[in-house]
Design an enzyme around this catalytic site. Structure first.
Site, PDB file in Angstrom:
ATOM      1  N   TYR A 165       0.816  -1.218   0.000  1.00 35.26           N
ATOM      2  CA  TYR A 165       0.000   0.000   0.000  1.00 35.26           C
ATOM      3  C   TYR A 165       0.849   1.268   0.000  1.00 35.26           C
ATOM      4  O   TYR A 165       0.666   2.149  -0.854  1.00 35.26           O
ATOM      5  CB  TYR A 165      -0.932   0.005   1.212  1.00 35.26           C
ATOM      6  CG  TYR A 165      -1.810   1.229   1.287  1.00 35.26           C
ATOM      7  CD1 TYR A 165      -2.944   1.350   0.481  1.00 35.26           C
ATOM      8  CD2 TYR A 165      -1.509   2.282   2.155  1.00 35.26           C
ATOM      9  CE1 TYR A 165      -3.750   2.489   0.545  1.00 35.26           C
ATOM     10  CE2 TYR A 165      -2.305   3.409   2.225  1.00 35.26           C
ATOM     11  CZ  TYR A 165      -3.427   3.500   1.425  1.00 35.26           C
ATOM     12  OH  TYR A 165      -4.216   4.626   1.480  1.00 35.26           O
ATOM     13  N   LYS A 169       1.164   4.163  -3.051  1.00 38.40           N
ATOM     14  CA  LYS A 169       0.787   5.569  -2.928  1.00 38.40           C
ATOM     15  C   LYS A 169       1.965   6.488  -3.256  1.00 38.40           C
ATOM     16  O   LYS A 169       1.774   7.563  -3.835  1.00 38.40           O
ATOM     17  CB  LYS A 169       0.247   5.852  -1.527  1.00 38.40           C
ATOM     18  CG  LYS A 169      -1.112   5.211  -1.259  1.00 38.40           C
ATOM     19  CD  LYS A 169      -2.173   5.696  -2.245  1.00 38.40           C
ATOM     20  CE  LYS A 169      -3.538   5.131  -1.951  1.00 38.40           C
ATOM     21  NZ  LYS A 169      -4.591   5.608  -2.884  1.00 38.40           N
TER      22      LYS A 169
END
Length: 242
Positions: A165, A169
């Site tokens: 994750y 990002k």
């Protein structure tokens, strides 16, 4: 143009922050398109917003499926003839174990939605955005993707290492800057928004910020004036370090 009213598409908008972004854009007078993979969930979210007097419409959209994205682009062009704001909110958080043991397939699946899906959506909708005066693109980033914040041992984000994750990002932030650089000579502005730690399904319903406050950075960037920034990263308080 088939109409003068501004149109905004929010991906992953059938719940959580996505729905709240759509709600606030609707309150700004936009026609809001509720992007969702599941048609019934998208219609339910749009119907709920319509009960509040907002102009909301469901749009079946799977950001990882090129045919789905192209069909959505064709629908927007045929039905509305314009797209003033694109908020790339759809995302996944699949990390369930430390970086040293997380399967690489989970990393691939995360990037497929959080990075490649966003690029695909922007590329396929860019003709509509280019044809609309002063269009805005907002990518939903995260403080977990900030190298400055996550490399600080005193920052709470460094205590939750993620190999899927957080890097996805960070990559999305870089994607944001590169699209902004390409489009600097146009009226299109491209920025990343950090909602902060909001209680949603993604965070296990834990967080400090309300849905309303979590949506504000994206809404502000989607409604930027002509002299607003591009290639930036912002949360509710202002600029966030990359």
């Amino acid at each position: 143009m088939t109409q003068e009213k501004k149109v905004a598409l929010v991906t992953g908008a059938n719940k959580g922050i996505g729905t709240e972004i759509a709600r606030q854009l609707g309150q700004h007078g936009y026609t809001v398109l509720i992007g969702a993979r599941d048609a019934q969930r998208g219609e339910a979210a749009a119907a709920a917003l319509r009960t509040e007097g907002l102009d909301a419409h469901p749009l079946v959209l799977d950001v990882t499926d090129a045919a789905s994205v192209q069909a959505a682009a064709n629908h927007i062009n045929g039905q509305f003839g314009r797209l003033d704001a694109l908020v790339n909110n759809a995302g996944v958080l699949l990390d369930s174990m430390p970086p040293s043991t997380l399967p690489v397939d989970v990393l691939r699946a995360t990037f497929e939605t959080n990075v490649f899906g966003v690029v695909q959506v922007i590329q396929m909708l860019l003709p509509l955005l280019r044809a609309t005066p002063n269009a805005r693109i907002v990518n939903m980033g995260s403080g977990m993707g900030s190298l400055t914040l996550t490399s600080d041992a005193q920052n709470m984000r460094s205590g939750n290492p993620m190999i899927a994750y957080a890097p996805s990002k960070a990559a999305l932030h870089a994607v944001t800057v590169q699209f902004a650089n390409e489009l600097r000579t146009t009226d299109i502005k491209v920025n990343a928004a950090d909602p902060g730690y909001v209680a949603t399904d993604m965070t296990g319903q834990q967080g400090f910020n309300s849905l309303h406050d979590g949506a504000l950075p994206a809404v502000r960037l989607a409604t930027l004036p002509d002299d607003g920034p591009t290639a930036g990263f912002f949360d509710i308080t202002g600029s966030v370090p990359w």
